[in-house]
Design a protein around this motif. Structure first.
Motif, mmCIF file in Angstrom:
data_model
loop_
_atom_site.group_PDB
_atom_site.id
_atom_site.type_symbol
_atom_site.label_atom_id
_atom_site.label_comp_id
_atom_site.label_asym_id
_atom_site.label_seq_id
_atom_site.Cartn_x
_atom_site.Cartn_y
_atom_site.Cartn_z
ATOM 1 N N VAL A 101 38.123 37.567 47.448
ATOM 2 C CA VAL A 101 38.050 37.214 46.038
ATOM 3 C C VAL A 101 38.815 38.277 45.280
ATOM 4 C CG1 VAL A 101 36.522 36.875 44.083
ATOM 5 C CG2 VAL A 101 35.801 36.138 46.362
ATOM 6 N N VAL A 103 39.203 40.001 42.178
ATOM 7 C CA VAL A 103 38.545 40.251 40.905
ATOM 8 C C VAL A 103 39.118 41.508 40.304
ATOM 9 C CG1 VAL A 103 36.337 40.769 39.796
ATOM 10 C CG2 VAL A 103 36.435 39.180 41.722
ATOM 11 N N ARG A 123 36.933 39.750 32.308
ATOM 12 C CA ARG A 123 36.320 39.395 33.591
ATOM 13 C C ARG A 123 35.685 38.006 33.529
ATOM 14 N NH1 ARG A 123 34.616 44.705 33.320
ATOM 15 N NH2 ARG A 123 32.473 44.086 32.866
ATOM 16 N N VAL A 124 35.041 37.690 32.416
ATOM 17 C CA VAL A 124 34.416 36.375 32.278
ATOM 18 C C VAL A 124 35.498 35.290 32.238
ATOM 19 C CG1 VAL A 124 33.015 34.894 30.785
ATOM 20 C CG2 VAL A 124 32.324 37.260 31.199
ATOM 21 N N ALA A 126 38.423 35.471 33.530
ATOM 22 C CA ALA A 126 39.018 35.418 34.871
ATOM 23 C C ALA A 126 38.154 34.615 35.840
ATOM 24 C CB ALA A 126 39.244 36.830 35.414
ATOM 25 N N SER A 127 36.884 34.422 35.525
ATOM 26 C CA SER A 127 36.011 33.641 36.409
ATOM 27 C C SER A 127 36.225 32.132 36.240
ATOM 28 C CB SER A 127 34.543 33.994 36.155
ATOM 29 O OG SER A 127 34.092 33.444 34.922
ATOM 30 N N ALA A 133 41.757 29.434 32.671
ATOM 31 C CA ALA A 133 41.894 30.846 32.296
ATOM 32 C C ALA A 133 43.253 31.110 31.663
ATOM 33 C CB ALA A 133 41.688 31.743 33.517
ATOM 34 N N HIS A 174 28.570 29.806 29.747
ATOM 35 C CA HIS A 174 28.560 30.789 30.833
ATOM 36 C C HIS A 174 27.300 31.657 30.738
ATOM 37 C CE1 HIS A 174 29.864 34.046 33.446
ATOM 38 N NE2 HIS A 174 30.864 33.272 33.844
ATOM 39 N N GLN A 176 26.662 34.700 31.619
ATOM 40 C CA GLN A 176 26.887 36.066 31.134
ATOM 41 C C GLN A 176 27.094 36.085 29.621
ATOM 42 O OE1 GLN A 176 29.830 38.399 33.180
ATOM 43 N NE2 GLN A 176 29.189 37.639 35.166
#
Length: 189
Positions: A101, A103, A123-124, A126-127, A133, A174, A176
């Motif tokens: 992965v 990341v 980061r969020v 990129a998920s 994205a 999401h 997060q």
């Protein structure tokens, strides 16, 4: 439509100056556009963002005298070059990433420059699935219009609108994002 920022008039002048060989004009362009370029590349290519951004700017330096257009067209050209460089980097790394992965991992310099909130948001984003994205980064973060984004990504404008909308909806739901907004007072994200 891209929202203008206060620095845009200066960047338009900087672009014209850079095209005429003025290093100060190029420096202003770089300072004005490098942060958004790095954010986009961190989502798309992770820890290779800085190297890919450097390659992008080298390409710009090499071909700037042949570029024709306004600041909006330049932004599209810049992010298009960055995307092609990122795709090249992905192809170079692909044998190394089988089953892994990819990341982006923030380093101390990133945290100092952009702060924890921006790093977390990247980061969020990129998920998300890569098409969403990229659409969110180019449309919302870099501020490119639908047609320029569609050209960069090689998709139709309708597909860009849908990918952006789906990405934003995913971000809105999401876990997060919910966790962070639940513990953060209104207006402090």
């Amino acid at each position: 439509m891209r929202r203008p920022t206060p620095a845009d008039p200066d960047l338009g002048h900087a672009l014209r100056a850079a095209q005429n060989g003025d290093p100060h004009g190029f420096a202003l362009l770089w300072r004005g556009l490098q942060p958004a370029l790095l954010r986009y590349l961190r989502v798309v290519i992770g820890d290779q963002a800085e190297d890919t951004a450097s390659e992008t700017w080298l390409h710009v330096i090499r071909d700037l005298d042949r570029f024709r257009g306004d600041l909006g067209a330049f932004r599209g050209w810049l992010f298009g070059i960055a995307r092609h460089r990122a795709l090249d980097e992905r192809r170079r790394r692909s044998p190394l990433l089988v089953g892994a992965v990819d990341v982006p991992v923030p380093d101390a310099a990133d945290a100092a420059i952009e702060g924890e909130g921006t790093d977390w948001a990247l980061r969020v984003i990129a998920s998300l699935p890569i098409d969403q994205a990229e659409a969110v980064m180019l449309r919302i973060v870099a501020g490119l219009d639908v047609h320029t984004t569609a050209h960069i990504l090689g998709k139709r404008p309708g597909a860009i609108r849908v990918a952006t909308m789906r990405g934003l909806r995913r971000l809105a739901t999401h876990p997060q994002v919910h966790a962070r907004t639940a513990r953060t007072p209104a207006g402090e994200v």
